[in-house]
Design a protein around this motif. Structure first.
Motif, short mmCIF file in Angstrom:
data_model
loop_
_atom_site.label_atom_id
_atom_site.label_comp_id
_atom_site.label_asym_id
_atom_site.label_seq_id
_atom_site.Cartn_x
_atom_site.Cartn_y
_atom_site.Cartn_z
N SER A 1 45.68 42.95 42.89
CA SER A 1 46.24 44.35 42.45
C SER A 1 47.10 44.11 41.05
CB SER A 1 46.63 45.19 43.47
OG SER A 1 45.55 45.29 44.34
N TYR A 2 48.03 43.14 41.48
CA TYR A 2 49.22 42.99 40.64
C TYR A 2 48.78 42.37 39.12
CZ TYR A 2 52.52 43.51 44.35
OH TYR A 2 53.33 44.04 45.43
N LYS A 3 47.84 41.36 39.55
CA LYS A 3 46.83 41.00 38.18
C LYS A 3 45.94 42.05 37.40
CE LYS A 3 46.86 36.03 39.90
NZ LYS A 3 45.85 34.85 40.41
N LEU A 4 45.58 42.72 37.99
CA LEU A 4 44.80 43.92 37.49
C LEU A 4 45.96 44.85 36.72
CD1 LEU A 4 42.36 45.63 36.95
CD2 LEU A 4 42.70 46.64 38.99
N LEU A 5 46.72 45.26 37.35
CA LEU A 5 47.88 46.05 36.64
C LEU A 5 48.37 45.39 35.25
CD1 LEU A 5 49.55 47.47 39.65
CD2 LEU A 5 48.07 48.68 38.19
N ALA A 6 48.71 44.05 35.70
CA ALA A 6 49.30 43.15 34.48
C ALA A 6 48.26 43.20 33.36
CB ALA A 6 49.58 41.63 34.73
N ALA A 7 46.94 42.98 33.55
CA ALA A 7 45.91 42.94 32.74
C ALA A 7 45.88 44.48 31.92
CB ALA A 7 44.68 42.73 33.27
N LEU A 8 45.53 45.52 32.71
CA LEU A 8 45.59 46.85 31.91
C LEU A 8 46.77 47.12 31.13
CD1 LEU A 8 44.30 48.82 35.37
CD2 LEU A 8 43.10 48.08 33.20
N LEU A 9 47.83 46.76 31.60
CA LEU A 9 49.16 46.87 30.51
C LEU A 9 48.86 46.17 29.20
CD1 LEU A 9 52.33 46.80 33.11
CD2 LEU A 9 51.54 48.93 31.73
N LYS A 10 48.40 45.01 29.27
CA LYS A 10 48.54 44.07 28.21
C LYS A 10 47.24 44.43 27.39
CE LYS A 10 47.98 39.24 26.71
NZ LYS A 10 48.04 37.83 27.38
N THR A 11 45.99 44.84 27.69
CA THR A 11 44.84 45.02 27.05
C THR A 11 44.17 46.15 27.76
OG1 THR A 11 43.69 43.40 27.87
CG2 THR A 11 44.46 42.71 26.00
N PRO A 12 44.55 47.42 27.71
CA PRO A 12 43.96 48.73 28.44
C PRO A 12 42.70 48.92 27.76
CG PRO A 12 45.82 49.43 26.84
CD PRO A 12 46.02 47.96 26.88
N ASP B 1 38.93 30.51 43.69
CA ASP B 1 40.13 31.54 42.76
C ASP B 1 39.68 31.74 41.43
OD1 ASP B 1 42.16 31.74 44.66
OD2 ASP B 1 42.80 29.68 44.40
N VAL B 2 39.10 32.91 41.01
CA VAL B 2 38.80 33.23 39.62
C VAL B 2 39.98 32.69 38.52
CG1 VAL B 2 38.01 35.00 38.06
CG2 VAL B 2 37.25 34.88 40.41
N SER B 3 39.49 32.06 37.63
CA SER B 3 40.34 31.71 36.50
C SER B 3 41.00 32.86 35.87
CB SER B 3 39.52 30.88 35.31
OG SER B 3 38.35 31.57 34.78
N ASP B 4 42.36 32.68 35.33
CA ASP B 4 43.06 33.86 34.82
C ASP B 4 43.21 33.73 33.37
OD1 ASP B 4 43.58 35.02 37.28
OD2 ASP B 4 45.14 33.68 37.70
N GLY B 5 42.79 32.63 32.92
CA GLY B 5 42.87 32.31 31.33
C GLY B 5 41.58 33.03 30.63
N PRO B 6 42.14 32.85 29.54
CA PRO B 6 41.06 33.55 28.40
C PRO B 6 39.47 32.98 28.71
CG PRO B 6 42.19 31.79 27.27
CD PRO B 6 43.00 31.94 28.73
N GLY B 7 38.73 33.70 28.35
CA GLY B 7 37.14 33.41 28.36
C GLY B 7 36.84 33.89 29.66
N GLU B 8 35.40 33.94 30.00
CA GLU B 8 34.73 34.27 31.02
C GLU B 8 34.67 33.51 32.36
OE1 GLU B 8 33.56 37.41 31.53
OE2 GLU B 8 34.07 38.11 29.88
N ASP B 9 34.79 33.81 33.29
CA ASP B 9 34.71 32.89 34.78
C ASP B 9 33.26 32.60 34.73
OD1 ASP B 9 36.12 31.74 37.36
OD2 ASP B 9 34.35 32.45 37.90
#
Length: 326
Positions: free
Chosen positions: A120-131, A154-162
């Motif tokens: 959830s925290y990672k989702l909120l951070a991503a939404l704030l960065k690129t809504p 663990d799904v990758s957090d970096g750029p690009g698709e997992d």
């Protein structure tokens, strides 16, 4: 039980909606009632426009109506006939459900809270960065939770698709196409072996004449499409499962590792080929069954908040009163 007047052989192919299917079928209840019968090239459909009817048939009478119709394209040609969603009612399906219930029952939910918080925290951070990319973020978040739960991945957090997330999204697209009513002739024109007169003859007695057309035959392009879809289906089921079994050797916990341990203890031996294959498809159902629903619910929430800003403001005020209260 009523429905639109069918045409000879083709049935209701021209009355069955191609777009906005749910809303279009719901509107038919004004004319034909809440239980509507249609058929398309021999495939029979019962549309339920009442939650009470659905609960009555699939919950209270679930032992009678829980079977799945045979799907030649999506099941046998694409290769999902072993998946939980397409599995016929019987002892194997009950075993699938028992394994899933053991892992996902309410008493074990506390075990997944930390994982839910992290995702959830990672989702909120991503939404704030690129809504503007909210749909991609929702899909990645749902995939991250189910992949970690099912496979310890663990799904990758970096750029690009997992790779695994992309693979699952492609499979979902292919499954929707493979199960579209009236699209595939291979699901129609069944040749039925002799059997007692019945509205629902035994599934094993049905064969499709089109299913056995060779790939070089004119009009058999559906078989080439199915071969590609089958490759993706098998990779989706096998690749993360093999990852989980290897990761378990390093101590990574997941549905796969826990269930393998329980099954081997119960059997008193390592899993055989059949048990291994069975667990592979049970594990795949966690991802395929848990991801689409989460994305649908969260995207619907975002849509509703955008459509009803007053409700959004009231909800935000209530959250602020709790989160920021002294």
């Amino acid at each position: 039980m009523q429905g639109p007047r069918p045409l000879p052989l083709a049935g209701n192919i021209f009355q069955f909606p191609r777009r906005n299917i749910a809303a279009s079928l719901a509107s038919l209840s004004d004319t034909y009632g809440k239980m509507i019968y249609m058929h398309i090239f021999g495939r029979e459909f019962l549309i339920l426009n009442s939650a009470e009817d659905a609960f009555e048939l699939f919950d209270r009478r679930g032992s009678r109506y829980s079977d799945r119709p045979r799907s030649v394209m999506a099941g046998e040609l694409v290769g999902k006939n072993h998946a939980v969603l397409f599995h016929p009612y019987g002892e194997d399906l009950k075993k699938h459900r028992r394994l899933l219930h053991t892992a996902l029952e309410s008493r074990r939910q506390a075990e997944y809270w930390e994982l839910q918080y992290t995702v959830s925290y990672k989702l909120l951070a991503a939404l704030l960065k690129t809504p503007d990319d909210f749909m991609a973020h929702l899909k990645r978040s749902a995939g991250a939770f189910t992949m970690r739960l099912a496979y310890g991945y663990d799904v990758s957090d970096g750029p690009g698709e997992d790779h695994f997330v992309t693979l699952a999204e492609e499979l979902a697209r292919l499954t929707a196409k493979a199960t579209k009513p009236g699209r595939w002739l291979v699901d129609s024109f069944p040749i039925r072996a002799s059997h007692p007169v019945s509205l629902y003859p035994p599934l094993q007695s049905r064969q499709s004449a089109v299913q056995h057309v060779p790939t070089w035959f004119p009009g058999a392009g559906f078989k080439i499409w199915a071969l590609n879809a089958r490759r993706i289906t098998n990779e989706f089921a096998a690749a993360p499962y093999l990852y989980a079994k290897k990761a378990a050797a390093s101590g990574a916990r997941s549905f796969v590792s826990d269930t393998v341990g329980c099954m081997e203890t119960e059997l008193g031996r390592p899993l055989g080929t059949r048990e291994d294959e069975f667990l592979k498809w049970t594990s795949a159902s966690i991802y395929s069954g848990g991801t689409d629903t989460s994305v649908a619910i969260n995207s619907s929430f975002i849509l509703l908040m955008a459509l009803y800003p007053d409700a959004q403001r009231r909800a935000q005020a209530e959250l602020d009163s709790v989160c920021w209260s002294k």
